[in-house]
Design a protein around this motif. Structure first.
Motif, short mmCIF file in Angstrom:
data_model
loop_
_atom_site.label_atom_id
_atom_site.label_comp_id
_atom_site.label_asym_id
_atom_site.label_seq_id
_atom_site.Cartn_x
_atom_site.Cartn_y
_atom_site.Cartn_z
N ASP A 53 0.82 -1.13 0.07
CA ASP A 53 0.00 0.21 -0.12
C ASP A 53 0.78 1.24 0.15
OD1 ASP A 53 -3.00 0.57 0.59
OD2 ASP A 53 -1.92 2.27 1.77
N ALA A 54 0.30 2.37 -0.22
CA ALA A 54 1.10 3.71 -0.43
C ALA A 54 1.20 4.24 0.80
CB ALA A 54 0.48 4.74 -1.42
N ASN A 55 0.46 3.89 1.85
CA ASN A 55 0.22 4.58 3.13
C ASN A 55 1.08 3.44 3.98
OD1 ASN A 55 -0.20 5.37 5.97
ND2 ASN A 55 -2.33 6.11 5.18
N VAL A 56 2.14 4.51 4.68
CA VAL A 56 2.91 3.61 5.62
C VAL A 56 2.33 2.91 6.68
CG1 VAL A 56 4.82 3.82 7.50
CG2 VAL A 56 5.11 5.17 5.30
N PRO A 82 15.91 -4.85 -2.14
CA PRO A 82 16.83 -4.03 -2.16
C PRO A 82 16.27 -2.49 -1.46
CG PRO A 82 16.91 -4.89 -4.15
CD PRO A 82 15.99 -5.51 -3.48
N THR A 83 14.74 -2.18 -1.99
CA THR A 83 14.10 -1.01 -1.63
C THR A 83 13.93 -0.98 0.05
OG1 THR A 83 12.13 -2.06 -2.28
CG2 THR A 83 13.05 -0.82 -4.05
N PHE A 84 13.92 -2.18 0.44
CA PHE A 84 13.60 -2.20 1.98
C PHE A 84 14.32 -1.20 2.71
CE2 PHE A 84 13.19 -3.87 6.49
CZ PHE A 84 11.85 -3.79 6.45
N ALA A 85 15.65 -0.96 2.54
CA ALA A 85 16.42 -0.12 3.22
C ALA A 85 16.28 1.37 3.17
CB ALA A 85 18.10 -0.55 2.79
N LYS A 86 15.56 1.57 2.24
CA LYS A 86 15.17 3.32 1.97
C LYS A 86 13.75 3.26 2.64
CE LYS A 86 17.31 3.48 -2.35
NZ LYS A 86 17.47 2.20 -3.17
N LYS A 87 13.16 2.34 3.24
CA LYS A 87 11.97 2.63 4.05
C LYS A 87 12.13 3.30 5.52
CE LYS A 87 9.26 -0.78 1.57
NZ LYS A 87 8.08 -0.46 1.18
N PRO A 88 11.26 4.22 5.88
CA PRO A 88 11.39 4.76 7.01
C PRO A 88 11.44 3.74 8.21
CG PRO A 88 9.16 5.23 6.40
CD PRO A 88 9.74 4.03 5.30
#
Length: 145
Positions: free
Chosen positions: A10-13, A42-48
């Motif tokens: 989803d787009a919402n955190v 690989p994109t997981f590291a960029k998450k809050p």
């Protein structure tokens, strides 16, 4: 289960975090595989940071042996000169995952990490705090005399 699984993207955190928390309630094995897949992207590291911590805690809450061994592998890793901060961040997430599992064996492992002088100070402190929270959940609010 499919709806909750689709909410991981989803787009919402907040929706993603809640979906990760609820997913292990339906099928632990499938939830383990799905959450591990998301965590290893690989994109997981960029998450809050709060989202990453929630996903690791959800991964731990599956209670699958593979998740616990995954966290133990992360916590036993040694940081090099160039990736030291990344290793510390991964270890802090693994501590959150261990706390999410909330079992006696993970409680004992958190105590071991907290007593390990070779671990970075941040990891030791996080393990102590997670151990206290886990102890409170497992054994109730026992005050030491």
């Amino acid at each position: 289960r499919k709806l909750i699984s689709s909410c991981l993207e989803d787009a919402n955190v907040q929706v993603r975090i809640q979906a990760a928390r609820v997913l292990p309630e339906f099928d632990r094995e499938k939830a383990y595989l799905e959450l591990l897949k998301v965590v290893n992207e690989p994109t997981f590291a960029k998450k809050p940071p709060n989202e990453r911590e929630a996903f690791y805690a959800a991964l731990g809450s599956t209670g699958v042996a593979g998740a616990i061994s995954y966290f133990q592998t992360i916590l036993s890793a040694k940081g090099g000169l160039f990736n030291k901060q990344k290793v510390i961040e991964d270890k802090l997430l693994a501590v959150a995952g261990m706390a999410g599992a909330c079992t006696i064996s993970t409680f004992k492992f958190l105590q071991e990490v907290a007593a390990d002088t070779s671990q970075p100070a941040e990891v030791v402190h996080a393990a102590k705090m997670a151990g206290l929270r886990t102890k409170k959940v497992l054994f109730g609010d026992t005050k030491e005399a």
